[in-house]
Design a protein around this motif. Sequence first.
Motif, short mmCIF file in Angstrom:
data_model
loop_
_atom_site.label_atom_id
_atom_site.label_comp_id
_atom_site.label_asym_id
_atom_site.label_seq_id
_atom_site.Cartn_x
_atom_site.Cartn_y
_atom_site.Cartn_z
N ARG A 1 6.24 -3.63 -7.76
CA ARG A 1 5.24 -4.07 -8.74
C ARG A 1 5.73 -3.90 -10.17
O ARG A 1 5.27 -4.58 -11.07
CB ARG A 1 3.92 -3.33 -8.51
N GLU B 1 1.08 -9.96 -7.10
CA GLU B 1 0.01 -9.36 -6.27
C GLU B 1 -0.44 -10.33 -5.19
O GLU B 1 -0.68 -9.92 -4.05
CB GLU B 1 -1.18 -8.93 -7.13
N ARG B 2 -0.58 -11.60 -5.54
CA ARG B 2 -0.96 -12.61 -4.53
C ARG B 2 0.08 -12.66 -3.43
O ARG B 2 -0.27 -12.74 -2.24
CB ARG B 2 -1.11 -13.99 -5.17
N ASP C 1 -0.21 -9.58 -1.32
CA ASP C 1 -1.43 -9.63 -0.52
C ASP C 1 -1.20 -10.40 0.78
O ASP C 1 -1.77 -10.05 1.82
CB ASP C 1 -2.58 -10.27 -1.30
N SER D 1 0.27 -8.00 3.25
CA SER D 1 -0.41 -6.74 3.56
C SER D 1 -1.64 -6.93 4.43
O SER D 1 -2.62 -6.21 4.29
CB SER D 1 -0.78 -6.01 2.27
N ASP E 1 2.62 -1.24 2.66
CA ASP E 1 2.22 -0.31 1.58
C ASP E 1 2.46 1.12 1.92
O ASP E 1 2.71 1.65 2.84
CB ASP E 1 0.76 -0.52 1.22
#
Length: 174
Positions: free
Chosen positions: A71, A160-161, A164, A167, A174
């Motif tokens: 990130r 982040e998309r 996602d 995940s 994670d």
Amino acid sequence: MLAEAACELFLEQGYDETNVAEIASRAGVGRSSFFNYAAGKADLLWGGLDERITEIASAVSSGEAPATALRRLADGFAPDALALAFANAETMRIEAHLERESALRAWRIAHIASRGLRRTGTDPLVAEVTAGAYGAAALAAIRAWAAAGAGTAPLADHLERALDVLSGPGSSLD
């Protein structure tokens, strides 16, 4: 200044057709001075991302979780020559270069993440597959960010998309 000159020339005549001497001349520096700033024209595009990948490697080596470290890639990442190249790949005739170099960066990220995951006891096969997904997600996010207009939303939103997607239920990302 060099990256801007390079991008102008890539747009005008294509990536492969542009040489370092032309970039230096357009930027108003000598050819030898060019090499004080970059090893070659590819560094003008990839240097910022490469620095961030090195930072990710350091963070993972220090024990940070790979997903958390990844990130960091987006922290303060502003539109740059790489984003311009992705957005104008056809005009710059740079598609093959971007494909090769993207694969290299995705592999570097995957290698870093795999080491971090294995260090925490993750099964080696799971670590390799998961890490490969991290590398793919990072480069896909950069391409999506560039395609959407790199200045319209932060790279972090695209990253982040992408993460996602990885995940979902039962994921070990994670």
